[in-house]
Design a protein around this motif. Structure first.
Motif, PDB file in Angstrom:
ATOM      1  N   HIS A   1       1.092  -0.984   0.084  1.00 18.25           N
ATOM      2  CA  HIS A   1      -0.040   0.074   0.004  1.00 18.25           C
ATOM      3  C   HIS A   1       0.740   1.242  -0.093  1.00 18.25           C
ATOM      4  O   HIS A   1       0.324   2.444  -0.122  1.00 18.25           O
ATOM      5  CB  HIS A   1      -0.969  -0.086   1.216  1.00 18.25           C
ATOM      6  N   LEU A   2       2.091   1.011   0.124  1.00 14.73           N
ATOM      7  CA  LEU A   2       3.126   2.329   0.268  1.00 14.73           C
ATOM      8  C   LEU A   2       3.461   2.827  -1.157  1.00 14.73           C
ATOM      9  O   LEU A   2       4.028   1.931  -2.037  1.00 14.73           O
ATOM     10  CB  LEU A   2       4.282   2.035   1.345  1.00 14.73           C
ATOM     11  N   ARG A   3       3.839   3.968  -1.372  1.00 11.81           N
ATOM     12  CA  ARG A   3       4.353   4.610  -2.549  1.00 11.81           C
ATOM     13  C   ARG A   3       5.535   5.584  -2.164  1.00 11.81           C
ATOM     14  O   ARG A   3       6.235   5.652  -2.971  1.00 11.81           O
ATOM     15  CB  ARG A   3       3.185   5.246  -3.099  1.00 11.81           C
ATOM     16  N   ARG A   4       5.617   6.248  -0.985  1.00 14.11           N
ATOM     17  CA  ARG A   4       6.485   6.990  -0.522  1.00 14.11           C
ATOM     18  C   ARG A   4       7.028   6.972   0.896  1.00 14.11           C
ATOM     19  O   ARG A   4       6.171   6.851   1.666  1.00 14.11           O
ATOM     20  CB  ARG A   4       6.083   8.515  -0.904  1.00 14.11           C
ATOM     21  N   LEU A   5       8.197   7.038   0.988  1.00 13.16           N
ATOM     22  CA  LEU A   5       8.816   7.175   2.395  1.00 13.16           C
ATOM     23  C   LEU A   5       9.378   8.411   2.647  1.00 13.16           C
ATOM     24  O   LEU A   5      10.210   9.130   1.827  1.00 13.16           O
ATOM     25  CB  LEU A   5       9.987   6.045   2.650  1.00 13.16           C
ATOM     26  N   ILE A   6       9.293   8.897   3.866  1.00 11.67           N
ATOM     27  CA  ILE A   6       9.620  10.215   4.252  1.00 11.67           C
ATOM     28  C   ILE A   6      10.579   9.964   5.555  1.00 11.67           C
ATOM     29  O   ILE A   6      10.393   9.501   6.619  1.00 11.67           O
ATOM     30  CB  ILE A   6       8.476  11.077   4.845  1.00 11.67           C
ATOM     31  N   ASP A   7      11.975  10.248   5.038  1.00  9.96           N
ATOM     32  CA  ASP A   7      13.028   9.901   6.424  1.00  9.96           C
ATOM     33  C   ASP A   7      12.878  10.961   7.462  1.00  9.96           C
ATOM     34  O   ASP A   7      13.586  12.035   6.988  1.00  9.96           O
ATOM     35  CB  ASP A   7      14.527   9.896   5.403  1.00  9.96           C
ATOM     36  N   LEU A   8      12.782  10.639   8.481  1.00  7.81           N
ATOM     37  CA  LEU A   8      12.658  11.477   9.640  1.00  7.81           C
ATOM     38  C   LEU A   8      13.999  11.576  10.306  1.00  7.81           C
ATOM     39  O   LEU A   8      14.316  12.653  11.048  1.00  7.81           O
ATOM     40  CB  LEU A   8      11.732  10.930  10.829  1.00  7.81           C
ATOM     41  N   THR A   9      14.972  10.482  10.162  1.00  9.41           N
ATOM     42  CA  THR A   9      16.455  10.811  10.712  1.00  9.41           C
ATOM     43  C   THR A   9      16.835  11.960  10.097  1.00  9.41           C
ATOM     44  O   THR A   9      17.906  12.714  10.746  1.00  9.41           O
ATOM     45  CB  THR A   9      17.234   9.666  10.303  1.00  9.41           C
ATOM     46  N   ALA A  10      16.696  12.439   9.041  1.00 13.92           N
ATOM     47  CA  ALA A  10      17.270  13.685   8.390  1.00 13.92           C
ATOM     48  C   ALA A  10      16.923  14.776   9.121  1.00 13.92           C
ATOM     49  O   ALA A  10      17.880  15.892   8.896  1.00 13.92           O
ATOM     50  CB  ALA A  10      16.888  13.864   6.999  1.00 13.92           C
ATOM     51  N   LEU A  11      16.002  14.973   9.886  1.00 19.02           N
ATOM     52  CA  LEU A  11      15.595  15.968  10.717  1.00 19.02           C
ATOM     53  C   LEU A  11      16.636  16.214  11.946  1.00 19.02           C
ATOM     54  O   LEU A  11      16.813  17.254  12.739  1.00 19.02           O
ATOM     55  CB  LEU A  11      14.047  15.937  11.079  1.00 19.02           C
ATOM     56  N   ARG A  12      17.165  15.111  12.183  1.00 22.55           N
ATOM     57  CA  ARG A  12      18.299  15.264  13.387  1.00 22.55           C
ATOM     58  C   ARG A  12      17.969  15.684  14.632  1.00 22.55           C
ATOM     59  O   ARG A  12      18.421  16.695  15.413  1.00 22.55           O
ATOM     60  CB  ARG A  12      19.587  15.848  12.718  1.00 22.55           C
ATOM     61  N   TRP A  13      16.766  15.366  15.190  1.00 20.95           N
ATOM     62  CA  TRP A  13      16.259  15.382  16.676  1.00 20.95           C
ATOM     63  C   TRP A  13      17.165  15.003  17.573  1.00 20.95           C
ATOM     64  O   TRP A  13      17.754  13.778  17.369  1.00 20.95           O
ATOM     65  CB  TRP A  13      14.557  14.899  16.623  1.00 20.95           C
ATOM     66  N   GLU A  14      17.292  15.889  18.341  1.00 23.36           N
ATOM     67  CA  GLU A  14      18.089  15.564  19.601  1.00 23.36           C
ATOM     68  C   GLU A  14      17.775  14.066  20.345  1.00 23.36           C
ATOM     69  O   GLU A  14      16.362  14.080  20.524  1.00 23.36           O
ATOM     70  CB  GLU A  14      18.291  16.601  20.688  1.00 23.36           C
ATOM     71  N   PRO A  15      18.760  13.285  20.283  1.00 22.41           N
ATOM     72  CA  PRO A  15      17.916  11.836  20.626  1.00 22.41           C
ATOM     73  C   PRO A  15      17.614  12.021  22.340  1.00 22.41           C
ATOM     74  O   PRO A  15      16.598  11.539  22.844  1.00 22.41           O
ATOM     75  CB  PRO A  15      19.307  10.915  20.591  1.00 22.41           C
ATOM     76  N   LEU A  16      18.421  12.673  23.171  1.00 25.91           N
ATOM     77  CA  LEU A  16      18.217  12.595  24.507  1.00 25.91           C
ATOM     78  C   LEU A  16      18.625  13.886  25.214  1.00 25.91           C
ATOM     79  O   LEU A  16      19.708  14.605  25.115  1.00 25.91           O
ATOM     80  CB  LEU A  16      19.006  11.466  25.389  1.00 25.91           C
ATOM     81  N   VAL A  17      17.609  14.671  25.769  1.00 26.47           N
ATOM     82  CA  VAL A  17      17.923  15.886  26.557  1.00 26.47           C
ATOM     83  C   VAL A  17      17.586  15.874  27.806  1.00 26.47           C
ATOM     84  O   VAL A  17      16.316  16.332  28.216  1.00 26.47           O
ATOM     85  CB  VAL A  17      16.944  17.031  25.720  1.00 26.47           C
ATOM     86  N   PRO A  18      18.359  15.912  28.732  1.00 29.74           N
ATOM     87  CA  PRO A  18      17.999  15.896  30.132  1.00 29.74           C
ATOM     88  C   PRO A  18      17.999  17.491  30.735  1.00 29.74           C
ATOM     89  O   PRO A  18      18.694  17.979  30.197  1.00 29.74           O
ATOM     90  CB  PRO A  18      19.323  15.068  30.804  1.00 29.74           C
ATOM     91  N   SER A  19      17.133  17.542  31.587  1.00 31.44           N
ATOM     92  CA  SER A  19      16.712  19.179  32.245  1.00 31.44           C
ATOM     93  C   SER A  19      16.471  18.381  33.677  1.00 31.44           C
ATOM     94  O   SER A  19      16.268  17.277  33.952  1.00 31.44           O
ATOM     95  CB  SER A  19      15.935  19.710  31.464  1.00 31.44           C
ATOM     96  N   ASP A  20      16.277  19.825  34.344  1.00 29.40           N
ATOM     97  CA  ASP A  20      15.818  19.890  35.658  1.00 29.40           C
ATOM     98  C   ASP A  20      14.226  19.178  36.040  1.00 29.40           C
ATOM     99  O   ASP A  20      14.048  18.596  37.056  1.00 29.40           O
ATOM    100  CB  ASP A  20      15.820  21.122  36.491  1.00 29.40           C
ATOM    101  N   THR A  21      13.445  19.457  34.901  1.00 33.68           N
ATOM    102  CA  THR A  21      12.339  18.888  34.817  1.00 33.68           C
ATOM    103  C   THR A  21      12.095  17.586  34.233  1.00 33.68           C
ATOM    104  O   THR A  21      11.139  17.041  34.426  1.00 33.68           O
ATOM    105  CB  THR A  21      11.413  19.658  33.968  1.00 33.68           C
ATOM    106  N   GLY A  22      13.149  16.954  33.827  1.00 39.86           N
ATOM    107  CA  GLY A  22      13.052  15.480  33.436  1.00 39.86           C
ATOM    108  C   GLY A  22      13.755  15.125  32.013  1.00 39.86           C
ATOM    109  O   GLY A  22      14.955  15.665  31.797  1.00 39.86           O
ATOM    110  N   LEU A  23      13.641  14.276  31.203  1.00 44.91           N
ATOM    111  CA  LEU A  23      14.051  13.818  30.355  1.00 44.91           C
ATOM    112  C   LEU A  23      13.356  13.804  28.825  1.00 44.91           C
ATOM    113  O   LEU A  23      12.142  13.180  28.773  1.00 44.91           O
ATOM    114  CB  LEU A  23      14.812  12.295  30.290  1.00 44.91           C
ATOM    115  N   GLU A  24      13.794  14.436  27.808  1.00 44.87           N
ATOM    116  CA  GLU A  24      13.201  14.517  26.552  1.00 44.87           C
ATOM    117  C   GLU A  24      13.633  13.468  25.909  1.00 44.87           C
ATOM    118  O   GLU A  24      14.970  13.607  25.404  1.00 44.87           O
ATOM    119  CB  GLU A  24      13.346  15.671  26.071  1.00 44.87           C
ATOM    120  N   ILE A  25      12.920  12.609  25.298  1.00 48.33           N
ATOM    121  CA  ILE A  25      13.668  11.543  24.308  1.00 48.33           C
ATOM    122  C   ILE A  25      12.767  11.774  22.817  1.00 48.33           C
ATOM    123  O   ILE A  25      11.875  11.724  22.505  1.00 48.33           O
ATOM    124  CB  ILE A  25      13.163  10.338  24.633  1.00 48.33           C
TER     125      ILE A  25
END
Length: 275
Positions: A41-65
């Motif tokens: 059913h698929l025709r197109r793939l959109i590569d999210l890794t190219a956006l280079r989201w930060e993998p792990l961001v710790p802070s005083d409020t917690g952890l963003e993954i």
């Protein structure tokens, strides 16, 4: 596996990639499941890794993954002082039935979005009271509790074109004491049941998360440590159609294991066992 219906791969999507979403699209992150089966059913793939989201961001409020954080990166994450529940990261990563190749490619968000009963990133994030940030094709954003995201076996609340952008784990949950139990039919097998209990130091509370044995994650919250009977009654109240059945275990087998391990977790946390 070759996906011979794909006519285009978007290597450099826009910062808000869903704005160009159309029928026949699929998000590409690790691709460990996407390329493992036919996808006619698929025709197109959109590569999210190219956006280079930060993998792990710790802070005083917690952890963003970031949703594209790999299992390898989560496993190697150095724990902050006081984040005692962070030991669950490694334990949950080790629950993957996968090779090192999958660990290097598979993503936290991908495992969550597959929404399989045995998804260990689901277990981890539900137990640590996480929220997910979802991006819709129309540009809107919504926040969903991890507990409410998976609705059944391979089913979740995502609308067409919607993606998980990130997972947020609060610091208060990371400071809790934990106990976990997991059962598999073989040493490196898929989870038949996976339970995590958390306890806030200085209180009598208990938060018990039940997964793998059920089609969706369940969480039982007690303000004070329950006795054995109360805990068992809570598990007995799980509807029959929520228990999962596959070659790794029958519903009755999974119910029995869940009750057994839940009591072990209760005793461990009540006695002040290992974090």
């Amino acid at each position: 596996m070759d996906l011979n219906t794909i006519t285009e791969v978007v290597r450099r999507p826009a910062d808000r990639p869903g704005l160009d979403w159309r029928e026949g699209d699929a998000w590409l992150a690790g691709g460990t499941w996407l390329f493992s089966a036919q996808q006619p059913h698929l025709r197109r793939l959109i590569d999210l890794t190219a956006l280079r989201w930060e993998p792990l961001v710790p802070s005083d409020t917690g952890l963003e993954i970031g949703a594209t954080c790999t299992i390898r990166d989560l496993y190697a994450f150095p724990l902050r002082g006081g984040w005692t529940a962070g030991t669950l990261f490694a334990k949950s990563c080790e629950a993957f039935l996968s090779s090192f190749k999958v660990w290097n490619s598979a993503t936290v968000g991908g495992n969550i979005c597959m929404s399989l009963p045995a998804g260990p990133m689901i277990t981890l994030t539900v137990a640590l009271e996480a929220t997910y940030e979802l991006w819709a094709p129309d540009g809107s954003v919504r926040i969903v509790e991890a507990l409410d995201f998976v609705t059944g076996n391979n089913q979740n609340v995502l609308a067409p074109g919607e993606i998980v952008r990130r997972i947020d784990i609060p610091a208060r949950a990371l400071r809790k004491r934990t106990a976990h139990r997991r059962f598999t039919l073989t040493h490196l097998g898929r989870s038949t049941v996976f339970l995590i209990g958390t306890h806030t130091p200085g209180t009598g509370d208990l938060l018990l998360t039940v997964t793998a044995g059920t089609t969706r994650p369940l969480r039982f919250a007690f303000d004070t440590m329950p006795d054995a009977r109360t805990l068992q009654q809570s598990i007995d109240a799980i509807p029959a159609d929520v228990w999962f059945a596959d070659p790794n275990g029958t519903p009755d087998h999974r119910r029995h294991l869940t009750k057994h391990f839940a009591e072990e977790i209760r005793r461990e946390l009540k006695a002040g066992g290992p974090a």
